[in-house]
Design a protein around this motif. Structure first.
Motif, PDB file in Angstrom:
ATOM      1  N   VAL A   5      11.722  -3.230   9.810  1.00  0.00           N
ATOM      2  CA  VAL A   5      10.911  -2.220  10.820  1.00  0.00           C
ATOM      3  C   VAL A   5      10.536  -0.976   9.800  1.00  0.00           C
ATOM      4  O   VAL A   5      11.779  -0.463   9.793  1.00  0.00           O
ATOM      5  N   PRO A   6       9.444  -0.797   9.641  1.00  0.00           N
ATOM      6  CA  PRO A   6       9.285   0.295   8.697  1.00  0.00           C
ATOM      7  C   PRO A   6       9.587   1.349   9.395  1.00  0.00           C
ATOM      8  O   PRO A   6       9.275   1.516  10.699  1.00  0.00           O
ATOM      9  N   LYS A   7       9.375   2.595   8.777  1.00  0.00           N
ATOM     10  CA  LYS A   7       9.493   4.099   9.540  1.00  0.00           C
ATOM     11  C   LYS A   7       8.392   4.408  10.269  1.00  0.00           C
ATOM     12  O   LYS A   7       7.117   4.065   9.715  1.00  0.00           O
ATOM     13  N   TYR A   8       8.512   4.978  11.428  1.00  0.00           N
ATOM     14  CA  TYR A   8       7.127   5.222  12.097  1.00  0.00           C
ATOM     15  C   TYR A   8       6.599   6.456  11.673  1.00  0.00           C
ATOM     16  O   TYR A   8       7.328   7.456  11.074  1.00  0.00           O
ATOM     17  N   GLU A   9       5.456   6.524  11.629  1.00  0.00           N
ATOM     18  CA  GLU A   9       4.861   7.800  11.288  1.00  0.00           C
ATOM     19  C   GLU A   9       4.074   8.635  12.177  1.00  0.00           C
ATOM     20  O   GLU A   9       3.227   9.384  12.187  1.00  0.00           O
ATOM     21  N   LEU A  10       4.722   8.393  13.553  1.00  0.00           N
ATOM     22  CA  LEU A  10       4.491   9.057  14.703  1.00  0.00           C
ATOM     23  C   LEU A  10       5.495  10.287  15.022  1.00  0.00           C
ATOM     24  O   LEU A  10       6.618   9.978  14.526  1.00  0.00           O
ATOM     25  N   LYS A  45      19.748   4.994   2.718  1.00  0.00           N
ATOM     26  CA  LYS A  45      20.484   3.820   3.198  1.00  0.00           C
ATOM     27  C   LYS A  45      19.768   2.496   3.376  1.00  0.00           C
ATOM     28  O   LYS A  45      20.128   1.504   3.195  1.00  0.00           O
ATOM     29  N   PHE A  46      18.340   2.905   3.773  1.00  0.00           N
ATOM     30  CA  PHE A  46      17.587   2.034   4.098  1.00  0.00           C
ATOM     31  C   PHE A  46      17.289   1.077   2.699  1.00  0.00           C
ATOM     32  O   PHE A  46      17.141  -0.280   2.984  1.00  0.00           O
ATOM     33  N   VAL A  47      16.707   1.883   1.693  1.00  0.00           N
ATOM     34  CA  VAL A  47      16.452   1.386   0.557  1.00  0.00           C
ATOM     35  C   VAL A  47      17.438   0.448   0.047  1.00  0.00           C
ATOM     36  O   VAL A  47      17.227  -0.775  -0.502  1.00  0.00           O
ATOM     37  N   LYS A  48      18.850   1.172   0.007  1.00  0.00           N
ATOM     38  CA  LYS A  48      20.051   0.397  -0.487  1.00  0.00           C
ATOM     39  C   LYS A  48      20.070  -0.865   0.330  1.00  0.00           C
ATOM     40  O   LYS A  48      20.522  -2.136  -0.518  1.00  0.00           O
ATOM     41  N   SER A  71       4.471   3.529   5.749  1.00  0.00           N
ATOM     42  CA  SER A  71       5.843   3.057   5.301  1.00  0.00           C
ATOM     43  C   SER A  71       5.907   1.881   4.773  1.00  0.00           C
ATOM     44  O   SER A  71       6.477   1.147   3.785  1.00  0.00           O
ATOM     45  N   ALA A  72       5.205   0.583   5.613  1.00  0.00           N
ATOM     46  CA  ALA A  72       5.173  -0.886   5.197  1.00  0.00           C
ATOM     47  C   ALA A  72       4.498  -1.102   3.931  1.00  0.00           C
ATOM     48  O   ALA A  72       4.992  -1.857   3.095  1.00  0.00           O
ATOM     49  N   PHE A  73       3.410  -0.230   3.700  1.00  0.00           N
ATOM     50  CA  PHE A  73       2.889  -0.331   2.332  1.00  0.00           C
ATOM     51  C   PHE A  73       3.858  -0.073   1.119  1.00  0.00           C
ATOM     52  O   PHE A  73       3.997  -0.989   0.242  1.00  0.00           O
ATOM     53  N   LYS A  74       4.608   1.069   1.394  1.00  0.00           N
ATOM     54  CA  LYS A  74       5.676   1.613   0.175  1.00  0.00           C
ATOM     55  C   LYS A  74       6.654   0.336   0.234  1.00  0.00           C
ATOM     56  O   LYS A  74       7.061   0.038  -0.877  1.00  0.00           O
ATOM     57  N   ILE A  75       7.037  -0.202   1.461  1.00  0.00           N
ATOM     58  CA  ILE A  75       8.079  -1.198   1.373  1.00  0.00           C
ATOM     59  C   ILE A  75       7.770  -2.426   0.664  1.00  0.00           C
ATOM     60  O   ILE A  75       8.487  -3.144  -0.264  1.00  0.00           O
ATOM     61  N   SER A  76       6.610  -2.904   0.929  1.00  0.00           N
ATOM     62  CA  SER A  76       6.048  -4.110   0.334  1.00  0.00           C
ATOM     63  C   SER A  76       5.874  -3.924  -1.185  1.00  0.00           C
ATOM     64  O   SER A  76       6.276  -4.802  -1.960  1.00  0.00           O
ATOM     65  N   GLU A  77       5.341  -2.689  -1.689  1.00  0.00           N
ATOM     66  CA  GLU A  77       5.530  -2.397  -3.030  1.00  0.00           C
ATOM     67  C   GLU A  77       6.770  -2.527  -3.698  1.00  0.00           C
ATOM     68  O   GLU A  77       7.050  -3.206  -4.749  1.00  0.00           O
ATOM     69  N   LEU A  78       7.691  -1.978  -3.157  1.00  0.00           N
ATOM     70  CA  LEU A  78       8.945  -1.800  -3.580  1.00  0.00           C
ATOM     71  C   LEU A  78       9.513  -3.277  -3.879  1.00  0.00           C
ATOM     72  O   LEU A  78      10.099  -3.920  -4.609  1.00  0.00           O
ATOM     73  N   VAL A  79       9.392  -4.083  -2.712  1.00  0.00           N
ATOM     74  CA  VAL A  79       9.934  -5.468  -2.689  1.00  0.00           C
ATOM     75  C   VAL A  79       9.200  -6.313  -3.797  1.00  0.00           C
ATOM     76  O   VAL A  79       9.816  -7.166  -4.433  1.00  0.00           O
ATOM     77  N   ARG A  80       7.886  -6.166  -3.778  1.00  0.00           N
ATOM     78  CA  ARG A  80       7.328  -7.028  -4.880  1.00  0.00           C
ATOM     79  C   ARG A  80       7.641  -6.691  -6.331  1.00  0.00           C
ATOM     80  O   ARG A  80       7.723  -7.436  -7.336  1.00  0.00           O
ATOM     81  N   GLU A  81       8.011  -5.358  -6.343  1.00  0.00           N
ATOM     82  CA  GLU A  81       8.478  -4.768  -7.861  1.00  0.00           C
ATOM     83  C   GLU A  81       9.967  -5.359  -8.040  1.00  0.00           C
ATOM     84  O   GLU A  81      10.138  -5.931  -9.338  1.00  0.00           O
ATOM     85  N   LYS A  82      10.597  -5.239  -7.241  1.00  0.00           N
ATOM     86  CA  LYS A  82      11.906  -5.909  -7.495  1.00  0.00           C
ATOM     87  C   LYS A  82      12.232  -7.183  -7.378  1.00  0.00           C
ATOM     88  O   LYS A  82      13.161  -7.887  -7.854  1.00  0.00           O
ATOM     89  N   PHE A  83      11.314  -7.797  -6.592  1.00  0.00           N
ATOM     90  CA  PHE A  83      11.653  -9.379  -6.376  1.00  0.00           C
ATOM     91  C   PHE A  83      10.114  -9.975  -6.631  1.00  0.00           C
ATOM     92  O   PHE A  83       9.663 -10.524  -5.742  1.00  0.00           O
ATOM     93  N   PRO A  84       9.803 -10.124  -7.686  1.00  0.00           N
ATOM     94  CA  PRO A  84       8.282 -10.538  -8.115  1.00  0.00           C
ATOM     95  C   PRO A  84       8.058 -12.015  -7.729  1.00  0.00           C
ATOM     96  O   PRO A  84       8.834 -12.898  -7.382  1.00  0.00           O
TER      97      PRO A  84
END
Length: 84
Positions: A5-10, A45-48, A71-84
Motif C-alpha cells: 500500500v503506497p503512501k497517500y498523497e492526500l 522503515k518502509f524501504v528497508k 508514491s506507487a510510481f516511485k515504489i515500482s521504479e525501486l522494485v524494478r531497479e533492485k529486482f530486474p
C-alpha cells in the motif's frame, strides 16, 4: 505474494479494502501473503522492509488510486531497479 500500500498523497487517509480482498483470496488458494503499508511506518522503515521482504516473493503487487499514484510510481521504479 507481497502486497504494498503506497503512501497517500492526500491530507487524509482512507482504508483500502480491495487489497485485503486480494490477500484473503490468495491465502485461501495457499499463497504466502505479506502486506506492507507505507502509511504506518517511516519512509526509511518502509524501504528497508520492502527490499527485505521482496526477496522472499515472486510476486509484488501494489494497490493504486490517484491518491497513491506518485508514491506507487516511485515504489515500482525501486522494485524494478533492485529486482530486474
Amino acid at each position: 505474494m507481497l502486497l504494498v500500500v503506497p503512501k497517500y498523497e492526500l491530507w487524509f487517509s482512507f482504508p483500502q479494502p480491495g487489497i485485503l480482498y486480494v490477500a484473503s483470496t490468495a491465502r485461501s488458494c495457499g499463497e504466502k501473503v505479506e502486506l506492507i503499508d507505507a502509511n504506518i511506518v517511516s519512509a526509511q522503515k518502509f524501504v528497508k522492509a520492502l527490499l527485505e521482504k521482496a526477496q522472499d516473493h515472486s510476486t509484488i503487487a501494489l494497490t493504486v488510486s490517484i491518491a497513491h499514484s506518485a508514491s506507487a510510481f516511485k515504489i515500482s521504479e525501486l522494485v524494478r531497479e533492485k529486482f530486474p
